[in-house]
Scaffold this active site. Structure first.
Site, short mmCIF file in Angstrom:
data_model
loop_
_atom_site.label_atom_id
_atom_site.label_comp_id
_atom_site.label_asym_id
_atom_site.label_seq_id
_atom_site.Cartn_x
_atom_site.Cartn_y
_atom_site.Cartn_z
N PHE A 33 0.81 -1.23 0.00
CA PHE A 33 0.00 0.00 0.00
C PHE A 33 0.83 1.27 0.00
CE2 PHE A 33 0.54 -0.67 4.44
CZ PHE A 33 -0.04 -1.89 4.78
N LYS A 42 -6.14 3.90 16.18
CA LYS A 42 -5.25 4.52 17.16
C LYS A 42 -3.85 3.95 16.93
CE LYS A 42 -4.29 3.88 22.03
NZ LYS A 42 -3.40 2.71 22.05
N GLU A 75 -3.73 -3.38 34.04
CA GLU A 75 -3.60 -4.63 33.28
C GLU A 75 -2.63 -5.55 34.02
OE1 GLU A 75 -3.77 -4.02 28.79
OE2 GLU A 75 -2.62 -2.30 29.48
N HIS A 94 -7.60 6.51 25.54
CA HIS A 94 -8.58 5.74 26.32
C HIS A 94 -9.01 6.44 27.62
CE1 HIS A 94 -7.64 2.88 23.36
NE2 HIS A 94 -6.68 2.25 23.97
C1 BG6 Z 1 -4.55 -0.55 23.49
C2 BG6 Z 1 -3.17 -0.35 24.01
O1 BG6 Z 1 -4.97 0.58 22.77
O2 BG6 Z 1 -5.42 -0.78 24.59
C3 BG6 Z 1 -2.72 -1.56 24.80
O3 BG6 Z 1 -2.28 -0.11 22.93
C4 BG6 Z 1 -3.71 -1.88 25.89
O4 BG6 Z 1 -1.42 -1.39 25.34
C5 BG6 Z 1 -5.12 -1.93 25.35
O5 BG6 Z 1 -3.34 -3.13 26.44
C6 BG6 Z 1 -6.13 -2.01 26.47
O6 BG6 Z 1 -7.40 -2.23 25.93
P1 BG6 Z 1 -8.42 -3.21 26.62
O7 BG6 Z 1 -9.65 -3.11 25.80
O8 BG6 Z 1 -7.78 -4.56 26.64
O9 BG6 Z 1 -8.59 -2.67 28.01
#
Ligand code: BG6
Length: 534
Positions: free
Chosen positions: A111, A173, A241, A265
């Site tokens: 691309f 993103k 996490e 986020h």
């Molecule tokens: C992503 C990040 O956008 O979101 C990750 O790049 C992260 O590092 C993830 O783990 C978290 O998303 P979710 O939906 O698993 O909470």
């Protein structure tokens, strides 16, 4: 996003503004990055769920574009294997899956090359003959390709809308890696597309529980009157996490936790909690209010932020290695895997109400939640009782994994003395609603197909978000951390993050996946002696 369903005595009733407009028109979905992880694990499974829910139009086609030299059959085979790993073979809906795979076409192509777009134009022209003229381009590729692909689409005339047909582009993103790159990208793509053709994704907005924040706030009479600085002491937003950086070391080394999670986020959650009521669910009405809120966030100063990087430790009893030993990570890496920050929002609703954010990898629990702590009740009535302090009420919105909401409050413990205890009222999604198979992208893709941009970022929204963190990005780049690693894997993060709140006489809620927060522990509500960080 605009359909509103309310229960009535006759059962569920749909009060959609324009129900017909929510039926997607025939369309071709072109996925750039068809061989990538995002396509395999999220986009295609989401499409499969949409087929099951009968949300895709009959005339629907998918063209997957990627560098790998493979046939359509091979591409479908790989996708089938992934779907199998997500659901036991017996539970795969064979007819839904074959409905989808019959509409797939794989195009091996680079691309970055002009010929790719000429070829694509030919393929799309064939589909147009079959009256599939609407096209949704999904850029499931690295950030560095976004601008170039949009330019090429423009040169090839593929973004031109005519005769009632539409052309839309989904951009994943991260949208830029700082304020200036986000602005450059916006300028570049806005030369080719108009704002209403651009769908900048933040997958947190695909989560039901995040969308529910607006309903919670604005469809209920009891919350909004309390939703301001007169009643709220502070807000805590946590996205914790337990996983480490996994195989994404190369990407993560450049990005770090701040850019990866905060302006996107976490700020989406801040905006949903903090925004003023929009006049309607109309995309621009909602996005204007969210953007205003983000614009009101003070630039985060380094004094109000803590960074961390995980060392060795135990997660769920398993030994895990430190960040610096993860694949593709420098042995002396200065990249942060944890951020905590205090936000000041300078408007009439929130002035003086801090929003504390924290996010990190390899923490003790996987949980994303928003805790709204209310001001304490006046104490006078309890002066002559054994009660020394009144705990504050906390409204907790659990985004994941145990979706729901709880309100903690005080109750009298049975007995002759006036003694109070912390109790909670709890709502769990699973107790009220049938679980729906979702990977979190279904609503987002569907909304693009029907042209509802409510859940997507506008140019000014992403720029406002980057604007609030840019000072911190610059300051951390000038002044690298000297104490990394500074938290053990499996812990609640660096101690300095506790001091950030202790300074204000506050404390983080326990980081735990055990819900709800019933016990109002004295160490949470007690004013902590102010501690000044050197
Ligand atoms: C992503 C990040 O956008 O979101 C990750 O790049 C992260 O590092 C993830 O783990 C978290 O998303 P979710 O939906 O698993 O909470």
């Amino acid at each position: 996003m605009a359909t509103v369903t309310t229960p009535s005595s006759k059962g569920a009733e749909t009060a959609a503004k324009t129900p017909r407009a929510r039926q997607p028109q025939s369309a071709t979905l072109v996925i750039f990055g068809a061989g990538g992880d995002l396509t395999k694990r999220l986009v295609v499974p989401a499409l499969y769920h949409l087929v099951q829910a009968r949300k895709l139009p009959d005339r629907f086609a998918i063209i997957g574009v990627d560098r790998n030299d493979q046939t359509t059959e091979q591409w479908c085979q790989t996708l089938t294997e992934i779907i199998r790993t997500m659901a036991p073979a017996s539970r795969i809906d064979a007819s839904a899956w074959s409905w989808l795979t019959h509409r797939m076409h794989y195009m091996p192509a680079d691309f970055t090359q002009v010929e790719t777009f000429t070829h694509l134009e030919e393929l799309l022209a064939q589909r147009e003959q079959n009256s599939i003229a609407n096209v949704l381009f999904y850029l499931a590729v690295g950030e560095r390709f976004f601008g170039a692909i949009v330019e090429q689409l423009g040169h090839a005339g593929l973004t031109k809308q005519s005769k009632g047909t539409w052309r839309r582009v989904i951009i994943e993103k991260p949208f830029g890696h700082d304020l200036s790159s986000a602005k450059t990208l916006n300028t570049q793509i806005l030369k080719v597309l108009s704002e209403n053709q651009i769908y900048r994704i933040d997958h947190f907005l695909g989560k039901e529980t995040v969308q529910n924040i607006l309903v919670l706030r604005f469809a209920n009479g009891i919350f909004e009157p309390l939703w301001n600085r007169d009643h709220i002491d502070h807000v805590q937003i946590t996205a914790a996490e337990t996983i480490g950086v996994e195989s994404r070391g190369r990407f993560y080394e450049r990005i770090g936790a701040l850019r990866d999670m905060v302006p996107n986020h976490l700020f989406q959650l801040v905006a949903m909690i903090g925004m003023e009521p929009p006049i309607s669910f109309d995309a621009d009405a909602v996005r204007a209010k969210k953007t205003e809120l983000l614009q009101a966030i003070h630039s985060i100063s380094p004094e109000n932020a803590i960074r961390g990087q995980y060392g060795n430790g135990l997660v769920f009893g398993q030994k895990v290695q430190d960040y610096r030993h993860e694949p593709n990570v420098a042995p002396d890496s200065g990249t942060e895997t944890y951020v905590a920050a205090k936000l000041d929002i300078d408007n009439w609703r929130w002035a003086g109400v801090p929003f504390y954010l924290r996010t990190g990898k390899r923490l003790s629990a996987r949980t994303t939640e928003i805790a709204i702590q209310f001001r304490q009740a006046p104490y006078a009535l309890f002066r002559h009782t054994p009660i020394e302090r009144l705990p504050a009420n906390i409204l907790t919105l659990r985004i994941q994994p145990d979706e729901g909401l709880s309100v903690s409050f005080s109750a009298k413990r049975p007995g002759s003395e006036i003694e109070i205890d912390g109790v909670a009222m709890d709502f769990a999604y699973r107790d009220y609603f049938e679980p729906v198979a979702t990977v979190g992208y279904e609503t987002l893709i569907y909304d693009c197909l029907i042209g509802d941009a409510t859940l997507f970022q506008r140019a000014d929204t992403v720029e406002a978000a980057w604007g609030a963190v840019q000072g911190l990005i610059d300051s951390w780049a000038r002044d690298p951390a000297t104490d990394f690693p500074n938290y053990a894997a499996g812990s609640a993060g660096p101690n300095a993050a506790d001091r950030l709140l202790a300074r204000d006489g506050r404390a983080w809620l326990p980081l735990s996946a055990d819900h709800p927060h019933t016990a109002i522990r004295p160490d949470i509500t007690a004013p902590v002696a102010a501690e000044v960080t050197p």
